[in-house]
Design a protein around this motif. Structure first.
Motif, PDB file in Angstrom:
ATOM      1  N   ARG A  69       0.825  -1.213   0.000  1.00  0.00           N
ATOM      2  CA  ARG A  69       0.000   0.000   0.000  1.00  0.00           C
ATOM      3  C   ARG A  69       0.860   1.264   0.000  1.00  0.00           C
ATOM      4  NH1 ARG A  69      -3.251  -3.072   3.586  1.00  0.00           N
ATOM      5  NH2 ARG A  69      -2.286  -2.071   5.402  1.00  0.00           N
ATOM      6  N   LEU A  70       1.941   1.247   0.765  1.00  0.00           N
ATOM      7  CA  LEU A  70       2.820   2.417   0.808  1.00  0.00           C
ATOM      8  C   LEU A  70       3.494   2.671  -0.540  1.00  0.00           C
ATOM      9  CD1 LEU A  70       4.508   1.927   4.309  1.00  0.00           C
ATOM     10  CD2 LEU A  70       2.763   3.627   3.678  1.00  0.00           C
ATOM     11  N   ALA A  71       3.753   1.596  -1.282  1.00  0.00           N
ATOM     12  CA  ALA A  71       4.409   1.740  -2.589  1.00  0.00           C
ATOM     13  C   ALA A  71       3.435   2.085  -3.701  1.00  0.00           C
ATOM     14  CB  ALA A  71       5.142   0.445  -2.934  1.00  0.00           C
ATOM     15  N   ALA A  72       2.121   1.988  -3.460  1.00  0.00           N
ATOM     16  CA  ALA A  72       1.122   2.119  -4.524  1.00  0.00           C
ATOM     17  C   ALA A  72       1.194   3.453  -5.278  1.00  0.00           C
ATOM     18  CB  ALA A  72      -0.283   1.898  -3.970  1.00  0.00           C
ATOM     19  N   PRO A  73       1.307   4.620  -4.614  1.00  0.00           N
ATOM     20  CA  PRO A  73       1.343   5.879  -5.381  1.00  0.00           C
ATOM     21  C   PRO A  73       2.515   5.942  -6.352  1.00  0.00           C
ATOM     22  CG  PRO A  73       0.854   6.318  -3.073  1.00  0.00           C
ATOM     23  CD  PRO A  73       1.242   4.884  -3.148  1.00  0.00           C
ATOM     24  N   GLY A  74       3.701   5.558  -5.891  1.00  0.00           N
ATOM     25  CA  GLY A  74       4.850   5.552  -6.793  1.00  0.00           C
ATOM     26  C   GLY A  74       4.704   4.543  -7.910  1.00  0.00           C
ATOM     27  N   SER A  75       4.105   3.386  -7.597  1.00  0.00           N
ATOM     28  CA  SER A  75       3.897   2.361  -8.623  1.00  0.00           C
ATOM     29  C   SER A  75       2.917   2.844  -9.683  1.00  0.00           C
ATOM     30  CB  SER A  75       3.386   1.075  -7.978  1.00  0.00           C
ATOM     31  OG  SER A  75       4.339   0.523  -7.103  1.00  0.00           O
ATOM     32  N   ARG A  77       2.437   5.939 -10.610  1.00  0.00           N
ATOM     33  CA  ARG A  77       3.161   6.895 -11.461  1.00  0.00           C
ATOM     34  C   ARG A  77       4.062   6.165 -12.444  1.00  0.00           C
ATOM     35  NH1 ARG A  77       3.542   9.677  -6.497  1.00  0.00           N
ATOM     36  NH2 ARG A  77       5.653   8.855  -6.146  1.00  0.00           N
ATOM     37  N   ARG A  78       4.714   5.120 -11.966  1.00  0.00           N
ATOM     38  CA  ARG A  78       5.606   4.347 -12.833  1.00  0.00           C
ATOM     39  C   ARG A  78       4.829   3.712 -13.982  1.00  0.00           C
ATOM     40  NH1 ARG A  78       9.931   3.544 -15.670  1.00  0.00           N
ATOM     41  NH2 ARG A  78      10.758   1.429 -15.647  1.00  0.00           N
ATOM     42  N   LEU A  79       3.672   3.177 -13.708  1.00  0.00           N
ATOM     43  CA  LEU A  79       2.868   2.573 -14.761  1.00  0.00           C
ATOM     44  C   LEU A  79       2.397   3.615 -15.769  1.00  0.00           C
ATOM     45  CD1 LEU A  79       0.774   0.013 -12.683  1.00  0.00           C
ATOM     46  CD2 LEU A  79       2.422  -0.543 -14.487  1.00  0.00           C
ATOM     47  N   ARG A  80       2.022   4.800 -15.292  1.00  0.00           N
ATOM     48  CA  ARG A  80       1.615   5.856 -16.220  1.00  0.00           C
ATOM     49  C   ARG A  80       2.779   6.264 -17.116  1.00  0.00           C
ATOM     50  NH1 ARG A  80      -1.405   7.752 -11.680  1.00  0.00           N
ATOM     51  NH2 ARG A  80       0.287   9.179 -11.098  1.00  0.00           N
ATOM     52  N   GLN A  81       3.967   6.344 -16.543  1.00  0.00           N
ATOM     53  CA  GLN A  81       5.146   6.688 -17.338  1.00  0.00           C
ATOM     54  C   GLN A  81       5.416   5.638 -18.414  1.00  0.00           C
ATOM     55  OE1 GLN A  81       8.142   6.981 -14.329  1.00  0.00           O
ATOM     56  NE2 GLN A  81       7.501   9.024 -13.636  1.00  0.00           N
ATOM     57  N   LEU A  82       5.302   4.382 -18.045  1.00  0.00           N
ATOM     58  CA  LEU A  82       5.518   3.314 -19.018  1.00  0.00           C
ATOM     59  C   LEU A  82       4.492   3.368 -20.132  1.00  0.00           C
ATOM     60  CD1 LEU A  82       6.310   0.432 -16.507  1.00  0.00           C
ATOM     61  CD2 LEU A  82       7.908   1.392 -18.182  1.00  0.00           C
ATOM     62  N   HIS A  83       3.232   3.646 -19.763  1.00  0.00           N
ATOM     63  CA  HIS A  83       2.187   3.743 -20.766  1.00  0.00           C
ATOM     64  C   HIS A  83       2.414   4.942 -21.674  1.00  0.00           C
ATOM     65  CE1 HIS A  83      -1.882   5.210 -22.085  1.00  0.00           C
ATOM     66  NE2 HIS A  83      -1.894   3.982 -22.558  1.00  0.00           N
ATOM     67  N   VAL A 121       7.502  -3.050 -10.510  1.00  0.00           N
ATOM     68  CA  VAL A 121       6.338  -2.337  -9.989  1.00  0.00           C
ATOM     69  C   VAL A 121       5.746  -3.157  -8.857  1.00  0.00           C
ATOM     70  CG1 VAL A 121       3.992  -1.537 -10.503  1.00  0.00           C
ATOM     71  CG2 VAL A 121       5.815  -1.194 -12.182  1.00  0.00           C
ATOM     72  N   VAL A 122       5.487  -2.518  -7.717  1.00  0.00           N
ATOM     73  CA  VAL A 122       4.863  -3.178  -6.566  1.00  0.00           C
ATOM     74  C   VAL A 122       3.376  -2.888  -6.612  1.00  0.00           C
ATOM     75  CG1 VAL A 122       4.708  -3.205  -4.055  1.00  0.00           C
ATOM     76  CG2 VAL A 122       6.950  -3.054  -5.165  1.00  0.00           C
ATOM     77  N   PRO A 128      -7.449  -3.445  -9.512  1.00  0.00           N
ATOM     78  CA  PRO A 128      -7.186  -3.197 -10.934  1.00  0.00           C
ATOM     79  C   PRO A 128      -5.928  -2.358 -11.115  1.00  0.00           C
ATOM     80  CG  PRO A 128      -9.492  -2.779 -10.401  1.00  0.00           C
ATOM     81  CD  PRO A 128      -8.786  -2.973  -9.089  1.00  0.00           C
ATOM     82  N   LEU A 129      -5.128  -2.732 -12.080  1.00  0.00           N
ATOM     83  CA  LEU A 129      -3.953  -1.924 -12.408  1.00  0.00           C
ATOM     84  C   LEU A 129      -4.402  -0.588 -12.992  1.00  0.00           C
ATOM     85  CD1 LEU A 129      -1.679  -4.673 -13.943  1.00  0.00           C
ATOM     86  CD2 LEU A 129      -1.045  -3.211 -12.028  1.00  0.00           C
ATOM     87  N   PRO A 130      -3.755   0.520 -12.614  1.00  0.00           N
ATOM     88  CA  PRO A 130      -4.165   1.845 -13.095  1.00  0.00           C
ATOM     89  C   PRO A 130      -3.675   2.113 -14.517  1.00  0.00           C
ATOM     90  CG  PRO A 130      -2.310   2.059 -11.601  1.00  0.00           C
ATOM     91  CD  PRO A 130      -2.679   0.605 -11.605  1.00  0.00           C
ATOM     92  N   LEU A 131      -4.211   1.337 -15.450  1.00  0.00           N
ATOM     93  CA  LEU A 131      -3.899   1.485 -16.874  1.00  0.00           C
ATOM     94  C   LEU A 131      -5.206   1.488 -17.660  1.00  0.00           C
ATOM     95  CD1 LEU A 131      -0.930  -1.055 -17.209  1.00  0.00           C
ATOM     96  CD2 LEU A 131      -0.762   1.428 -17.534  1.00  0.00           C
ATOM     97  N   PRO A 132      -5.239   2.207 -18.784  1.00  0.00           N
ATOM     98  CA  PRO A 132      -6.476   2.234 -19.587  1.00  0.00           C
ATOM     99  C   PRO A 132      -6.776   0.872 -20.203  1.00  0.00           C
ATOM    100  CG  PRO A 132      -4.950   4.002 -20.230  1.00  0.00           C
ATOM    101  CD  PRO A 132      -4.192   3.077 -19.341  1.00  0.00           C
ATOM    102  N   ASP A 133      -8.035   0.670 -20.562  1.00  0.00           N
ATOM    103  CA  ASP A 133      -8.413  -0.538 -21.288  1.00  0.00           C
ATOM    104  C   ASP A 133      -7.608  -0.619 -22.579  1.00  0.00           C
ATOM    105  OD1 ASP A 133     -10.236  -0.608 -19.278  1.00  0.00           O
ATOM    106  OD2 ASP A 133     -12.021  -0.575 -20.555  1.00  0.00           O
ATOM    107  N   GLY A 134      -7.158  -1.813 -22.927  1.00  0.00           N
ATOM    108  CA  GLY A 134      -6.467  -2.026 -24.185  1.00  0.00           C
ATOM    109  C   GLY A 134      -5.087  -1.414 -24.248  1.00  0.00           C
TER     110      GLY A 134
END
Length: 280
Positions: A69-75, A77-83, A121-122, A128-134
Motif C-alpha cells: 500500500r505504501l508503494a502504490a502511489p509511486g507504482s 506513477r511508474r505505470l503511467r510513465q511506461l504507458h 512495480v509493486v 485493478p492496475l491503473p492502466l487504460p483498457d487495451g
C-alpha cells in the motif's frame, strides 16, 4: 460394561495398505517435521528463517500488504510513465523471484530481496492496475493462478482481458495437476503411463500421495488446474483462440518462460478478440 467384539465369519478383514518399505514411516516423520530446501541463497535463507521465526504468518502478511500500500502511489506513477512512453507494454504479473528481461515485472512488496530480486512495480493484483483498457500488448502469469481461489482467478483473467489490446496475448503457466494425477494413479496401481513424473518433479517424498498433496496445499496453493479446466476459465474470461502450448512455444518476444518451471508446467495462450489495429 465391557462388550465383546463379534467377527462375522464370512467377512474379510480390512485390507489396510501396508508400506512398501518399513522405512516409509521414518521417512514420513522426517518429511513432516523437516523444512523445505526451497528458498533464497544461503545468506538470504538464514535471514528469511530468522524473520519467519520472529513474526507469525498474520504479521508477515500484514507487513507485506502495508509495504504494498505504501508503494502504490509511486507504482501508479511508474505505470503511467511506461504507458505514456509509447513502448509496447508486456506485463509479467505475479513475478515472484523471476524477473523476465524486457517485461514489466509486477508483484507484492515482500521478501524478494532475500533472493536478490526486486519487482519493477509493486502492486496488489487484487486491485485493478491503473492502466487504460487495451493498453497492454501481452500478459504473462507463471504459477500465479494456483495461489488464487478459482473465482478470484476468473476475476484476474477478466482484468487481463480488459488490459489487453485487441489481438493481445495472455500466456499462462500453472503446475499441471492433470499430469500429476495421472502419474499418481500409475504409481499407485502399476498401470498407466508417466509413472516417473512424480519422482522426477518431487523426488524423495515418502509416498506418491505426499508428492501430489504438495501441488494442492503447499507454497500457498489454493486451486489446481488441468488443460481442460484452464482453457474453460480463459474462455469464460472472454479469450478466444485458446490453445495449449509447449515450453517456449510462443510468438511473444522476449520469451518469458522460466526454465526452472519447465518440468511440471502446463502452458496455455489465449487472444483478446479483434484486430490489433482496432480501438478498444
Amino acid at each position: 460394561m465391557e462388550q465383546s467384539v463379534v467377527h462375522s465369519p464370512g467377512r474379510a478383514a480390512d485390507p489396510s495398505p501396508q508400506p512398501r518399505d518399513p522405512a516409509v514411516a521414518g521417512d514420513l516423520r522426517a518429511y513432516l517435521l523437516g523444512g523445505s530446501a526451497d528458498g533464497p541463497p544461503e545468506g538470504g535463507r538464514r535471514l528469511a528463517r530468522r524473520l519467519r521465526g520472529l513474526l507469525g504468518p498474520g504479521t508477515r502478511h500484514g507487513l507485506k500488504m502495508l509495504g504494498t500500500r505504501l508503494a502504490a502511489p509511486g507504482s501508479a506513477r511508474r505505470l503511467r510513465q511506461l504507458h505514456d512512453s509509447g513502448a509496447p507494454l508486456l506485463l509479467n504479473l505475479g513475478s515472484g523471484t523471476y524477473n523476465v528481461p524486457g517485461w514489466v515485472n509486477i508483484d507484492l512488496w515482500g521478501w524478494h530481496a532475500a533472493w536478490g530480486v526486486h519487482p519493477d512495480v509493486v502492486w496488489d493484483l487484487r486491485r485493478p492496475l491503473p492502466l487504460p483498457d487495451g493498453a497492454v500488448d501481452a500478459v504473462f502469469m507463471e504459477h500465479v493462478l494456483e495461489h488464487l481461489p478459482a473465482r478470484e482467478g476468473l476475476g484476474a483473467l477478466e482484468q487481463c482481458h480488459r488490459l489487453l489490446r485487441p489481438g493481445g496475448v495472455l500466456r499462462l503457466s500453472v503446475p499441471d495437476f492433470g499430469r500429476y494425477a495421472r502419474s499418481y494413479v500409475a504409481a499407485a496401481t502399476g498401470t498407466g503411463e508417466d509413472v516417473a513424473f512424480l519422482t522426477q518433479e518431487r523426488p524423495g517424498r515418502p509416498t506418491p500421495l505426499m508428492a501430489v498433496s504438495e501441488v494442492v496445499y503447499h507454497h500457498g496453493h489454493v486451486s489446481v488446474w488441468d488443460a481442460e479446466t484452464l482453457a474453460a476459465l480463459m474462455r469464460c474470461a472472454g479469450f478466444e483462440h485458446v490453445t495449449r502450448r509447449a515450453y517456449r512455444d510462443t510468438d511473444l518476444s522476449p520469451v518469458p518462460d522460466s526454465p526452472e518451471r519447465l518440468g511440471e508446467s502446463l502452458y496455455m495462450e489465449g487472444i483478446r478478440a479483434g484486430s490489433p489495429d482496432a480501438s478498444s
